[in-house]
Motif scaffolding. Structure first.
Motif, PDB file in Angstrom:
ATOM      1  N   TYR A  77     -45.348   0.804 -51.921  1.00  0.00           N
ATOM      2  CA  TYR A  77     -45.325  -0.498 -51.238  1.00  0.00           C
ATOM      3  C   TYR A  77     -46.297  -0.508 -50.063  1.00  0.00           C
ATOM      4  O   TYR A  77     -46.950  -1.526 -49.791  1.00  0.00           O
ATOM      5  N   ASN A  78     -46.408   0.615 -49.368  1.00  0.00           N
ATOM      6  CA  ASN A  78     -47.371   0.709 -48.267  1.00  0.00           C
ATOM      7  C   ASN A  78     -48.786   0.432 -48.777  1.00  0.00           C
ATOM      8  O   ASN A  78     -49.567  -0.287 -48.121  1.00  0.00           O
ATOM      9  N   CYS A  88     -49.269  -3.231 -49.287  1.00  0.00           N
ATOM     10  CA  CYS A  88     -49.563  -3.891 -48.012  1.00  0.00           C
ATOM     11  C   CYS A  88     -50.982  -3.578 -47.549  1.00  0.00           C
ATOM     12  O   CYS A  88     -51.642  -4.428 -46.932  1.00  0.00           O
ATOM     13  N   ARG A 108     -53.276  -5.939 -49.222  1.00  0.00           N
ATOM     14  CA  ARG A 108     -53.237  -7.192 -48.444  1.00  0.00           C
ATOM     15  C   ARG A 108     -54.185  -7.112 -47.258  1.00  0.00           C
ATOM     16  O   ARG A 108     -54.964  -8.042 -46.999  1.00  0.00           O
ATOM     17  N   ASP A 109     -54.122  -5.996 -46.525  1.00  0.00           N
ATOM     18  CA  ASP A 109     -54.973  -5.834 -45.350  1.00  0.00           C
ATOM     19  C   ASP A 109     -56.454  -5.880 -45.702  1.00  0.00           C
ATOM     20  O   ASP A 109     -57.264  -6.400 -44.930  1.00  0.00           O
ATOM     21  N   TYR A 138     -50.178  -9.741 -53.604  1.00  0.00           N
ATOM     22  CA  TYR A 138     -50.308  -8.968 -52.365  1.00  0.00           C
ATOM     23  C   TYR A 138     -49.981  -9.806 -51.134  1.00  0.00           C
ATOM     24  O   TYR A 138     -50.270  -9.390 -50.012  1.00  0.00           O
ATOM     25  N   GLY A 188     -48.990  -1.942 -43.366  1.00  0.00           N
ATOM     26  CA  GLY A 188     -50.023  -1.445 -44.265  1.00  0.00           C
ATOM     27  C   GLY A 188     -50.815  -0.369 -43.550  1.00  0.00           C
ATOM     28  O   GLY A 188     -50.314   0.717 -43.294  1.00  0.00           O
ATOM     29  N   TYR A 212     -48.410 -10.012 -40.169  1.00  0.00           N
ATOM     30  CA  TYR A 212     -48.145  -9.573 -41.537  1.00  0.00           C
ATOM     31  C   TYR A 212     -47.339  -8.282 -41.597  1.00  0.00           C
ATOM     32  O   TYR A 212     -46.650  -8.021 -42.587  1.00  0.00           O
ATOM     33  N   TYR A 258     -45.613 -15.754 -47.951  1.00  0.00           N
ATOM     34  CA  TYR A 258     -45.481 -14.298 -47.850  1.00  0.00           C
ATOM     35  C   TYR A 258     -44.007 -13.909 -47.774  1.00  0.00           C
ATOM     36  O   TYR A 258     -43.183 -14.635 -47.216  1.00  0.00           O
ATOM     37  N   HIS A 281     -41.115 -10.206 -47.850  1.00  0.00           N
ATOM     38  CA  HIS A 281     -40.911  -8.760 -47.864  1.00  0.00           C
ATOM     39  C   HIS A 281     -40.309  -8.393 -49.205  1.00  0.00           C
ATOM     40  O   HIS A 281     -39.195  -8.800 -49.526  1.00  0.00           O
TER      41      HIS A 281
END
Length: 278
Positions: free
Chosen positions: A186-187, A190, A193-194, A207, A213, A230, A240, A242
């Motif tokens: 999951y990290n 994220c 996404r970043d 994403y 992240g 975020y 967005y 979680h």
């Protein structure tokens, strides 16, 4: 630009050519443009211009390989990272840490609470897209206000090239390797996404997720007005959510007694106590 590739001035008159006179947001917009330019060139040409730590496609390949690891493989690759994170909860009566021992002592020069530390591990893929090897545990911490430093615990040599991704985790009381793996996966989601946000783009729908992240972007989200939060799993950002949903070390019967389908709380928040006490 001149013949040496230096920027002489910009076509947009309302943004200063002198970086020292720009606002924080304007400087970050320039950084976004530079990141996007590298991404665009890589997409449209044969040149590999994307820095390894901003490559969303490669991160996705790493995510797939990481998600497919067996428990034994997880222990081989990430056992020390798992133990280092869990060791912060050795004195917590609500967390069953078992016989976990801290692999590496915290740096003597670290300031702040014991948990004010970031753990990382770099991942290298082979030609088939499977995990070839990983670095040792990397520890980032503050030695003074605004001053961070890094200690690497590389006990074995790593390839002489850039890694394909780097997972990041603050101390968290995961007591089972499977949900720990799911957090690392999951990290990376994220982090993807970043990558897009850092280029000034809206991420693809998969994403648009909330959570930590890359630490460097968490800092931007906290301090730059041009970014929403975020990193915050409770942030109210349209579109967005979680979506961390780890594999749980409990039976289906136990699960049914813990989850309220009508609850407004996320599955993760409803199951935290069971997740951290096995």
């Amino acid at each position: 630009m001149n013949s040496e590739g230096d920027i002489l001035h910009h076509q947009v008159d309302d943004i200063s050519d002198d970086p020292s006179t720009r606002t924080q947001t304007e400087n970050e917009q320039f950084s976004q443009a530079r990141r996007y330019a590298k991404y665009y060139v890589a997409q449209e040409t044969e040149y590999d211009t994307i820095p390894w730590d901003l490559n969303p496609e490669r991160f996705e390949t790493v995510r797939d390989s990481l998600a497919a690891l067996t428990v034994d493989e997880l222990d081989d690759y990430f056992g020390d990272l798992f133990a280092q994170s869990l060791s912060h909860y050795a004195d917590d009566p609500d967390v069953d840490t078992g016989d976990i021992e801290r692999p590496y002592e915290l740096p003597a020069g670290k300031i702040g609470p014991e948990g004010a530390v970031l753990y990382e591990q770099e991942i290298y893929l082979d030609e088939s897209g499977d995990i070839e090897t990983v670095s040792g545990v990397i520890v980032e911490y503050y030695v003074a206000k605004g001053e961070r430093t890094t200690v690497r615990h590389d006990e074995a040599p790593v390839p002489d090239r850039d890694p394909d991704a780097r997972v990041e985790i603050s101390p968290a009381p995961f007591v089972d390797l499977k949900p720990f793996r799911d957090y690392l996966v999951y990290n990376l989601r994220c982090q993807i996404r970043d990558c897009y946000v850092g280029m000034g783009l809206e991420p693809p729908a998969a994403y648009k997720v909330l959570g930590p992240g890359q630490y460097r972007f968490t800092g931007k989200y906290q301090h730059f007005e041009c970014y929403p939060a975020y990193f915050d799993v409770d942030a109210d950002i349209p579109g967005y959510s979680h979506e961390f949903a780890p594999e749980l070390p409990i039976s289906d019967a136990e699960l049914g007694g813990l989850v309220d389908p009508g609850s407004e709380r996320s599955l993760y928040r409803q199951l935290k106590s069971a997740l951290f006490s096995r």
